[in-house]
Design a protein around this motif. Structure first.
Motif, mmCIF file in Angstrom:
data_model
loop_
_atom_site.group_PDB
_atom_site.id
_atom_site.type_symbol
_atom_site.label_atom_id
_atom_site.label_comp_id
_atom_site.label_asym_id
_atom_site.label_seq_id
_atom_site.Cartn_x
_atom_site.Cartn_y
_atom_site.Cartn_z
ATOM 1 N N PRO A 32 0.838 -1.204 0.000
ATOM 2 C CA PRO A 32 0.000 0.000 0.000
ATOM 3 C C PRO A 32 0.877 1.260 0.000
ATOM 4 O O PRO A 32 1.943 1.297 0.624
ATOM 5 C CB PRO A 32 -0.782 -0.112 1.318
ATOM 6 C CG PRO A 32 -0.717 -1.553 1.686
ATOM 7 C CD PRO A 32 0.603 -2.061 1.183
ATOM 8 N N ILE A 33 0.419 2.275 -0.684
ATOM 9 C CA ILE A 33 1.175 3.522 -0.759
ATOM 10 C C ILE A 33 1.368 4.121 0.636
ATOM 11 O O ILE A 33 2.405 4.732 0.925
ATOM 12 C CB ILE A 33 0.458 4.529 -1.681
ATOM 13 C CG1 ILE A 33 0.459 3.999 -3.117
ATOM 14 C CG2 ILE A 33 1.130 5.899 -1.626
ATOM 15 C CD1 ILE A 33 -0.253 4.910 -4.103
ATOM 16 N N SER A 34 0.394 3.934 1.517
ATOM 17 C CA SER A 34 0.502 4.492 2.868
ATOM 18 C C SER A 34 1.720 3.932 3.598
ATOM 19 O O SER A 34 2.450 4.681 4.256
ATOM 20 C CB SER A 34 -0.771 4.188 3.662
ATOM 21 O OG SER A 34 -1.022 2.788 3.710
ATOM 22 N N LEU A 35 1.953 2.609 3.479
ATOM 23 C CA LEU A 35 3.115 2.008 4.128
ATOM 24 C C LEU A 35 4.409 2.483 3.478
ATOM 25 O O LEU A 35 5.394 2.785 4.159
ATOM 26 C CB LEU A 35 3.029 0.484 4.063
ATOM 27 C CG LEU A 35 4.180 -0.286 4.717
ATOM 28 C CD1 LEU A 35 4.245 0.030 6.201
ATOM 29 C CD2 LEU A 35 4.012 -1.787 4.502
ATOM 30 N N ARG A 36 4.414 2.582 2.175
ATOM 31 C CA ARG A 36 5.600 3.038 1.464
ATOM 32 C C ARG A 36 5.947 4.471 1.857
ATOM 33 O O ARG A 36 7.118 4.829 1.987
ATOM 34 C CB ARG A 36 5.368 2.939 -0.046
ATOM 35 C CG ARG A 36 5.209 1.509 -0.551
ATOM 36 C CD ARG A 36 4.575 1.453 -1.919
ATOM 37 N NE ARG A 36 5.407 2.121 -2.915
ATOM 38 C CZ ARG A 36 4.989 2.373 -4.154
ATOM 39 N NH1 ARG A 36 3.756 2.036 -4.536
ATOM 40 N NH2 ARG A 36 5.798 2.970 -5.004
ATOM 41 N N ARG A 37 4.927 5.274 2.056
ATOM 42 C CA ARG A 37 5.152 6.677 2.403
ATOM 43 C C ARG A 37 5.768 6.812 3.797
ATOM 44 O O ARG A 37 6.572 7.715 4.044
ATOM 45 C CB ARG A 37 3.819 7.440 2.341
ATOM 46 C CG ARG A 37 3.920 8.922 2.626
ATOM 47 C CD ARG A 37 4.266 9.727 1.419
ATOM 48 N NE ARG A 37 4.492 11.135 1.761
ATOM 49 C CZ ARG A 37 4.744 12.088 0.881
ATOM 50 N NH1 ARG A 37 4.794 11.808 -0.399
ATOM 51 N NH2 ARG A 37 4.955 13.327 1.278
ATOM 52 N N ILE A 38 5.420 5.913 4.711
ATOM 53 C CA ILE A 38 5.993 5.958 6.059
ATOM 54 C C ILE A 38 7.490 5.688 6.018
ATOM 55 O O ILE A 38 8.289 6.400 6.627
ATOM 56 C CB ILE A 38 5.289 4.940 6.981
ATOM 57 C CG1 ILE A 38 3.850 5.369 7.253
ATOM 58 C CG2 ILE A 38 6.050 4.798 8.299
ATOM 59 C CD1 ILE A 38 3.057 4.376 8.079
ATOM 60 N N PHE A 39 7.882 4.655 5.288
ATOM 61 C CA PHE A 39 9.286 4.274 5.237
ATOM 62 C C PHE A 39 10.092 5.206 4.339
ATOM 63 O O PHE A 39 11.241 5.531 4.652
ATOM 64 C CB PHE A 39 9.419 2.830 4.742
ATOM 65 C CG PHE A 39 9.231 1.815 5.822
ATOM 66 C CD1 PHE A 39 10.316 1.226 6.440
ATOM 67 C CD2 PHE A 39 7.962 1.449 6.240
ATOM 68 C CE1 PHE A 39 10.147 0.291 7.445
ATOM 69 C CE2 PHE A 39 7.774 0.514 7.242
ATOM 70 C CZ PHE A 39 8.870 -0.066 7.850
ATOM 71 N N ARG A 40 9.514 5.604 3.234
ATOM 72 C CA ARG A 40 10.246 6.447 2.292
ATOM 73 C C ARG A 40 9.956 7.922 2.570
ATOM 74 O O ARG A 40 9.303 8.612 1.799
ATOM 75 C CB ARG A 40 9.870 6.093 0.857
ATOM 76 C CG ARG A 40 10.451 4.771 0.387
ATOM 77 C CD ARG A 40 10.313 4.600 -1.103
ATOM 78 N NE ARG A 40 11.016 3.428 -1.580
ATOM 79 C CZ ARG A 40 12.315 3.400 -1.880
ATOM 80 N NH1 ARG A 40 13.033 4.491 -1.734
ATOM 81 N NH2 ARG A 40 12.878 2.289 -2.315
ATOM 82 N N TYR A 41 10.460 8.392 3.693
ATOM 83 C CA TYR A 41 10.273 9.798 4.036
ATOM 84 C C TYR A 41 11.417 10.613 3.455
ATOM 85 O O TYR A 41 12.454 10.089 3.042
ATOM 86 C CB TYR A 41 10.193 9.978 5.551
ATOM 87 C CG TYR A 41 11.439 9.587 6.295
ATOM 88 C CD1 TYR A 41 12.487 10.486 6.464
ATOM 89 C CD2 TYR A 41 11.576 8.310 6.838
ATOM 90 C CE1 TYR A 41 13.634 10.132 7.149
ATOM 91 C CE2 TYR A 41 12.718 7.945 7.526
ATOM 92 C CZ TYR A 41 13.746 8.861 7.673
ATOM 93 O OH TYR A 41 14.882 8.496 8.343
ATOM 94 N N GLY A 42 11.238 11.916 3.438
ATOM 95 C CA GLY A 42 12.297 12.801 2.962
ATOM 96 C C GLY A 42 12.658 12.556 1.513
ATOM 97 O O GLY A 42 11.792 12.362 0.667
#
Length: 303
Positions: A32-42
């Protein structure tokens, strides 16, 4: 049933970052994009957009808040330890109750006073140095991080500080501290302290290198873009900050070797920093086609 909440907290963090990191590294397109967004910050986010998740993000520059909390808190902890071991001061009941709740009332006094003193002094050096770095050296752009990662920063430092005293002589109900002339201070502990100090210095040196990439010769910030860093530990690895962070916590684990809980803090740091280093290395290689091929991810000459 009595529980060591601090231990389980860091175990949970370690498992979460390890499993999540492996998923991101190997099957990211299916997540899910939500999980990817948490890990791939900055800079790692690769323009991954998610309207809801973006409302749950705070500026990456808020990293400095961790140290605005951790630096004074580490000094308060240092004072508690200092007064207990040098003046045989009675530990406040509220502190003992907090430690009983956090580690369980049956916790044992496992760590000698000498080790605790060395460890908390080193931790103070690191926290105050990081406060200086994040407020006066590092140049943050407009990147953001998920609020959950922001909160984990506070949990990390609060938990680590509790670990310094939770299983130490004199901070366990019924345990007695016998004043002695530092007879348990070994060469190994002193070597670990020196390696820790070298690591924190190299971390500062690394942040100066990164800051110069965004300044002109007059020291004025002229850009928030990313460039390939050189010199220092960057000649060996893509992530000197993560390498030195792991090394420092590993040294503290050696100094606090008799503890049963503190090492879970180190496991968490190792898992978290390793994943950050991996993402960092991949981002550099994908962004800069002429990126030095000889650089390893995290461990010089090895990985």
């Amino acid at each position: 049933m009595e529980m060591n909440f601090i231990r389980y907290l860091f175990i949970f963090n370690t498992v979460f970052i390890t499993i999540g990191g492996l998923l991101i590294n190997y099957i990211e397109p299916y997540l899910p994009i939500s999980l990817r967004r948490i890990f791939r910050y900055g800079k790692y986010n690769a323009n991954i957009r998610h309207v809801v998740m973006e409302t749950l993000e705070v500026p990456k520059s808020w990293f400095r808040h961790f140290y605005m909390f951790a630096a004074p808190a580490s000094t308060v902890t240092l004072c508690l330890i200092f007064y207990k071991y040098f003046y045989n001061w009675k530990v406040p009941e509220i502190v003992l109750t907090l430690l009983d709740i956090s580690f369980g009332a049956s916790r044992k006094p496992l760590v000698p006073a000498e080790n605790v003193i060395i460890a908390i002094v080193l931790f103070n050096v690191q926290c105050w140095k990081r406060l200086y770095e994040t407020t006066s050296v590092s140049i943050f752009g407009n990147n953001k991080i998920n609020v959950s990662l922001y909160l984990i920063g506070y949990i990390h430092y609060a938990g680590a500080l509790l670990c310094f005293i939770g299983e130490s002589e004199g901070f366990v109900r019924g345990s007695l501290y016998i004043n002695r002339p530092w007879n348990k201070l070994t060469i190994t502990i002193l070597v670990c302290a020196l390696i820790f100090l070298w690591s924190t210095y190299m971390q500062l040196h690394t942040n100066f290198i990164l800051a110069r990439l965004r300044k002109n010769r007059d020291g004025v910030v002229v850009s928030y873009s990313y460039n390939v860093p050189f010199h220092g530990l960057f000649e060996y690895v893509s992530s000197p900050l993560q390498f030195t962070e792991i090394l420092m916590y590993f040294m503290l684990s050696l100094i606090l070797w008799q503890a049963s809980t503190y090492h879970y803090v180190t496991f968490w740091v190792m898992a978290n920093q390793a994943e950050c280093a991996y993402l960092n290395h991949q981002w550099y290689r994908n962004t800069f086609k002429d990126y030095p091929k000889k650089r390893k991810i995290l461990i010089p000459y090895i990985w």
